[in-house]
Motif scaffolding. Structure first.
Motif, PDB file in Angstrom:
ATOM      1  N   GLN A  55       0.684  -0.722  -0.399  1.00  0.00           N
ATOM      2  CA  GLN A  55       0.316  -0.452   0.483  1.00  0.00           C
ATOM      3  C   GLN A  55       1.180   1.259  -0.166  1.00  0.00           C
ATOM      4  OE1 GLN A  55      -2.259  -1.058   3.774  1.00  0.00           O
ATOM      5  NE2 GLN A  55      -3.955  -1.382   2.478  1.00  0.00           N
ATOM      6  N   LEU A  56       1.921   1.154   1.134  1.00  0.00           N
ATOM      7  CA  LEU A  56       3.056   2.082   1.139  1.00  0.00           C
ATOM      8  C   LEU A  56       3.390   2.781  -0.265  1.00  0.00           C
ATOM      9  CD1 LEU A  56       4.198   1.983   3.708  1.00  0.00           C
ATOM     10  CD2 LEU A  56       3.616   4.267   3.370  1.00  0.00           C
ATOM     11  N   GLN A  57       3.947   2.045  -1.241  1.00  0.00           N
ATOM     12  CA  GLN A  57       4.788   1.920  -2.462  1.00  0.00           C
ATOM     13  C   GLN A  57       4.076   2.125  -3.607  1.00  0.00           C
ATOM     14  OE1 GLN A  57       5.535  -2.427  -2.699  1.00  0.00           O
ATOM     15  NE2 GLN A  57       8.355  -1.897  -2.614  1.00  0.00           N
ATOM     16  N   ARG A  58       2.170   1.763  -3.849  1.00  0.00           N
ATOM     17  CA  ARG A  58       1.697   2.148  -4.075  1.00  0.00           C
ATOM     18  C   ARG A  58       0.337   3.701  -4.014  1.00  0.00           C
ATOM     19  NH1 ARG A  58      -1.014  -2.596  -3.428  1.00  0.00           N
ATOM     20  NH2 ARG A  58      -2.423  -1.741  -2.319  1.00  0.00           N
ATOM     21  N   HIS A  59       1.041   3.979  -2.915  1.00  0.00           N
ATOM     22  CA  HIS A  59       1.041   5.723  -2.181  1.00  0.00           C
ATOM     23  C   HIS A  59       1.545   6.792  -2.694  1.00  0.00           C
ATOM     24  CE1 HIS A  59      -1.400   8.582   0.218  1.00  0.00           C
ATOM     25  NE2 HIS A  59      -0.358   8.704   0.778  1.00  0.00           N
ATOM     26  N   VAL A  60       2.912   6.416  -2.514  1.00  0.00           N
ATOM     27  CA  VAL A  60       4.192   6.820  -3.146  1.00  0.00           C
ATOM     28  C   VAL A  60       4.368   7.325  -4.314  1.00  0.00           C
ATOM     29  CG1 VAL A  60       6.781   6.481  -2.968  1.00  0.00           C
ATOM     30  CG2 VAL A  60       5.745   6.483  -0.845  1.00  0.00           C
ATOM     31  N   ARG A  86       2.097   7.271  -6.473  1.00  0.00           N
ATOM     32  CA  ARG A  86       0.856   8.290  -6.334  1.00  0.00           C
ATOM     33  C   ARG A  86       1.475  10.066  -6.671  1.00  0.00           C
ATOM     34  NH1 ARG A  86      -3.113   4.748  -4.473  1.00  0.00           N
ATOM     35  NH2 ARG A  86      -3.067   4.876  -3.104  1.00  0.00           N
ATOM     36  N   LEU A  87       1.737   9.767  -4.838  1.00  0.00           N
ATOM     37  CA  LEU A  87       2.317  11.254  -4.266  1.00  0.00           C
ATOM     38  C   LEU A  87       3.341  11.626  -5.292  1.00  0.00           C
ATOM     39  CD1 LEU A  87       2.417   9.731  -0.652  1.00  0.00           C
ATOM     40  CD2 LEU A  87       1.204  11.944  -1.307  1.00  0.00           C
ATOM     41  N   GLU A  88       4.099  10.653  -5.964  1.00  0.00           N
ATOM     42  CA  GLU A  88       5.221  11.080  -6.642  1.00  0.00           C
ATOM     43  C   GLU A  88       4.477  11.987  -8.265  1.00  0.00           C
ATOM     44  OE1 GLU A  88       9.359   8.353  -5.623  1.00  0.00           O
ATOM     45  OE2 GLU A  88       7.742   7.902  -7.054  1.00  0.00           O
ATOM     46  N   ALA A  89       4.009  11.068  -8.539  1.00  0.00           N
ATOM     47  CA  ALA A  89       3.087  11.836 -10.189  1.00  0.00           C
ATOM     48  C   ALA A  89       2.528  13.417  -9.166  1.00  0.00           C
ATOM     49  CB  ALA A  89       1.998  11.066  -9.993  1.00  0.00           C
ATOM     50  N   ARG A  90       1.646  13.230  -8.428  1.00  0.00           N
ATOM     51  CA  ARG A  90       0.643  14.386  -7.844  1.00  0.00           C
ATOM     52  C   ARG A  90       2.033  15.534  -7.551  1.00  0.00           C
ATOM     53  NH1 ARG A  90      -3.090  11.938  -4.222  1.00  0.00           N
ATOM     54  NH2 ARG A  90      -2.230  12.684  -2.627  1.00  0.00           N
ATOM     55  N   ILE A 125       8.477   8.000   5.221  1.00  0.00           N
ATOM     56  CA  ILE A 125       9.600   8.824   5.243  1.00  0.00           C
ATOM     57  C   ILE A 125       9.112   9.448   4.084  1.00  0.00           C
ATOM     58  CG2 ILE A 125      11.778   9.800   5.569  1.00  0.00           C
ATOM     59  CD1 ILE A 125      12.336   7.912   7.693  1.00  0.00           C
ATOM     60  N   ARG A 126       9.068   8.706   2.828  1.00  0.00           N
ATOM     61  CA  ARG A 126       8.523   9.288   1.875  1.00  0.00           C
ATOM     62  C   ARG A 126       8.091   9.855   1.867  1.00  0.00           C
ATOM     63  NH1 ARG A 126      10.619  11.274  -2.815  1.00  0.00           N
ATOM     64  NH2 ARG A 126      10.398  11.152  -4.710  1.00  0.00           N
ATOM     65  N   ALA A 127       7.021   9.239   2.138  1.00  0.00           N
ATOM     66  CA  ALA A 127       5.282   9.720   1.523  1.00  0.00           C
ATOM     67  C   ALA A 127       5.064  10.463   2.527  1.00  0.00           C
ATOM     68  CB  ALA A 127       4.559   8.073   2.257  1.00  0.00           C
ATOM     69  N   ALA A 128       5.555  10.681   3.810  1.00  0.00           N
ATOM     70  CA  ALA A 128       5.584  11.168   4.479  1.00  0.00           C
ATOM     71  C   ALA A 128       6.054  13.206   3.854  1.00  0.00           C
ATOM     72  CB  ALA A 128       5.561  11.538   5.830  1.00  0.00           C
ATOM     73  N   GLY A 129       7.183  12.787   3.608  1.00  0.00           N
ATOM     74  CA  GLY A 129       8.314  14.146   2.950  1.00  0.00           C
ATOM     75  C   GLY A 129       7.154  14.718   1.413  1.00  0.00           C
ATOM     76  N   LEU A 130       6.728  13.679   0.690  1.00  0.00           N
ATOM     77  CA  LEU A 130       6.072  14.107  -0.835  1.00  0.00           C
ATOM     78  C   LEU A 130       4.274  14.405  -0.284  1.00  0.00           C
ATOM     79  CD1 LEU A 130       6.384  10.573  -3.067  1.00  0.00           C
ATOM     80  CD2 LEU A 130       7.305  12.368  -3.365  1.00  0.00           C
ATOM     81  N   MET A 131       3.969  14.494   0.471  1.00  0.00           N
ATOM     82  CA  MET A 131       2.863  15.138   1.494  1.00  0.00           C
ATOM     83  C   MET A 131       2.982  16.116   1.814  1.00  0.00           C
ATOM     84  SD  MET A 131       0.918  11.491   3.318  1.00  0.00           S
ATOM     85  CE  MET A 131      -0.760  12.128   3.443  1.00  0.00           C
ATOM     86  N   ARG A 132       3.940  16.255   2.636  1.00  0.00           N
ATOM     87  CA  ARG A 132       4.568  17.599   2.883  1.00  0.00           C
ATOM     88  C   ARG A 132       4.899  18.153   1.789  1.00  0.00           C
ATOM     89  NH1 ARG A 132       8.838  19.940   2.894  1.00  0.00           N
ATOM     90  NH2 ARG A 132      10.298  17.597   2.903  1.00  0.00           N
ATOM     91  N   LEU A 133       5.852  17.899   0.645  1.00  0.00           N
ATOM     92  CA  LEU A 133       5.415  18.798  -0.171  1.00  0.00           C
ATOM     93  C   LEU A 133       4.429  19.510  -1.176  1.00  0.00           C
ATOM     94  CD1 LEU A 133       8.042  17.363  -2.536  1.00  0.00           C
ATOM     95  CD2 LEU A 133       7.975  19.937  -1.675  1.00  0.00           C
TER      96      LEU A 133
END
Lengths: 232, 265
Positions: free
Chosen positions: A62-67, A69-73, B58-66
């Motif tokens: 789930q985290l990988q998919r979420h990351v 998605r976030l990177e694309a956004r 950590i990466r996800a939290a950073g991206l959400m912040r960005l």
């Protein structure tokens, strides 16, 4: 006379043993109080979370998919924001360094020394009017493009030189002092050439931006009415 | 009177020493147990020790912040007017226009009153109030261009003539107070330390003496002297100031990218 723990310890509640017992009690109290403060501070309120709540319950996939998605956004948002900077020419003036920059989109295509306002103050002899020679800061647009500009000297120019202010407007016109080109950006301010090239890089003007002829030519050619100018 | 204590031990210095050792051992065990139990009490549910998962979080939290930062900045960047972004978690203050960084400064320290807003908020600057006076040089009528050049070369105008302590007064009673710590060029380490102590003390006294007199929502930012002066020099009369202040718990990014005074080109 024997007091205290005498019934329990008989005649030994004296000297070194008393000190030892006091140390035991003291240590115990100290430890108990420290433990209380530490424990209570740990449990007071909600423990701080290192991540937003929605990330806590996610597993690896789930985290990988979420990351992803976030990177694309974030990438999309960045591109959207980058598109806000003009794709055509824009002019930036750094008044602290007395430098001018010409951009085409995000690409720097020309830069050079310039001169900006002296920050001096001039008051007329009657003390009625005061001028402050600052280059304004902020966002402006090119409002006029002039070749072989003629300078119509304002009142302060006569006062500064100690000359009488003429009644006839044509007496104010002076040719050849603003260089070959001038870009007006409102309120009588111009980006123009100069005779005083040795002073470029210093704050010596009355608020206009003086630029070397070669750099000015490229800026003049690239600029159109409406070209943004940021002065900072 | 009995010569034996009720614990059934023969009293004496050796007994007392043994008792001390016993009590200390019990306390040590208790503290260890307490430490372990407290450690368990603050464990985050759902967090495992896997380094990959940790890294992804950590990466996800950073991206959400960005994402939040760029989204908050976008309405200001759409307007061509310059704006200031004060990113408290990142420890940066940037002057920007249309998304492009014109100047960037590193925040050395900050202080916030209780009612200064959290989260992303844009403040509208209405007034700049320097705490030191800036003396402008006056020129006499009749001095001419040569006189001006002479005055300017003797006492040039520039950011170094700007105040380093000032308040940026904004609408709705908000204020961004800019304060400066002495730069490394301002003397030896000892002199600098004394200066820092003095300025912080003065500021503390000022804050204390004004406490309760105003209901301003104040954010105080400490920059270096040079940065503080350069910021004052660069600001237009009116500008929007975006304050980015994430909810606690979101990690601050790496500060190594925070520039100091240089434009982003």
């Amino acid at each position: 006379m024997r007091v205290g723990f005498e019934p329990y310890f008989g005649g030994y509640w004296t000297g070194r043993s008393r000190l030892l017992w006091l140390a035991v009690v003291g240590l115990f109290l100290l430890t108990a109080v420290s433990a209380f403060w530490w424990y209570s501070s740990k449990l007071t309120g909600k423990p701080p979370s290192r991540y937003p709540a929605e990330l806590v319950g996610m597993d690896m996939s789930q985290l990988q998919r979420h990351v992803r998605r976030l990177e694309a956004r974030v990438q999309k948002l960045r591109e959207r924001q980058d598109r806000l900077f003009p794709r055509t020419a824009s002019i930036l003036v750094d008044t602290a360094e007395n430098r001018i920059y010409l951009y085409q989109g995000s690409r720097l295509v020309e830069q050079g020394r310039c001169s900006t306002g002296t920050g001096l103050e001039l008051t007329d002899t009657q003390g009625n009017r005061t001028w402050t020679f600052d280059t304004p800061r902020g966002y402006f647009r090119v409002v006029s493009k002039v070749t072989d500009p003629v300078w119509y000297r304002p009142d302060w120019a006569f006062i500064e030189e100690g000359e009488p202010i003429p009644k006839n407007p044509e007496s104010r016109a002076v040719a050849d002092v603003l260089g070959d080109y001038a870009l007006g950006f409102g309120d009588g301010y111009f980006i123009h050439g100069t005779l005083y090239t040795r002073l470029l890089g210093s704050s010596v003007t009355h608020g206009c931006i003086r630029v070397d002829d070669d750099v000015l030519k490229r800026i003049y050619d690239a600029a159109r009415p409406g070209t943004p100018i940021w002065i900072y | 009177m009995s010569s034996r204590c009720r614990f059934g031990l023969a009293p004496g210095p050796e007994t007392c020493a043994a008792l001390v050792a016993f009590v200390l051992a019990v306390q040590l065990v208790s503290v260890c147990t307490l430490t372990m139990s407290c450690g368990r009490a603050v464990d985050r549910p759902g967090e495992d020790s896997s380094s990959d998962t940790e890294r992804l979080r950590i990466r996800a939290a950073g991206l959400m912040r960005l994402e939040r930062e760029i989204t908050a900045e976008y309405p200001l960047a759409r307007n061509p007017q310059p704006y200031v972004v004060v990113n408290l978690p990142a420890g940066t203050l940037e002057l920007k226009a249309s998304g492009k960084r014109l100047r960037g400064f590193r925040i050395l320290d900050m202080y916030r009153t209780e009612d200064a807003p959290l989260g992303e908020a844009a403040w509208n600057l209405v007034d700049r109030k320097p705490l030191q006076r800036t003396q402008r040089t006056k020129i006499q009528p009749g001095s001419g261009q040569d006189g001006v050049v002479e005055v300017v070369s003797q006492d040039p105008w520039g950011p170094h003539r700007m105040p380093w302590d000032y308040d940026l007064r904004c609408e709705e009673g908000r204020a961004l107070e800019i304060r400066a710590l002495p730069s490394e060029q301002s003397g030896s380490r000892f002199v600098r330390g004394v200066k820092i102590l003095y300025r912080r003390t003065v500021e503390r006294i000022r804050r204390w003496s004004h406490a309760g007199q105003s209901n301003r929502r104040t954010l105080q930012i400490w920059l270096s002297e040079r940065d503080s002066q350069l910021l004052f020099w660069s600001l237009p009369k009116h500008i929007k100031i975006l304050i980015i202040n994430h909810a606690p718990g979101v990690r601050a990014p790496d500060r190594s990218n925070a520039g100091s005074g240089a434009a982003g080109r």
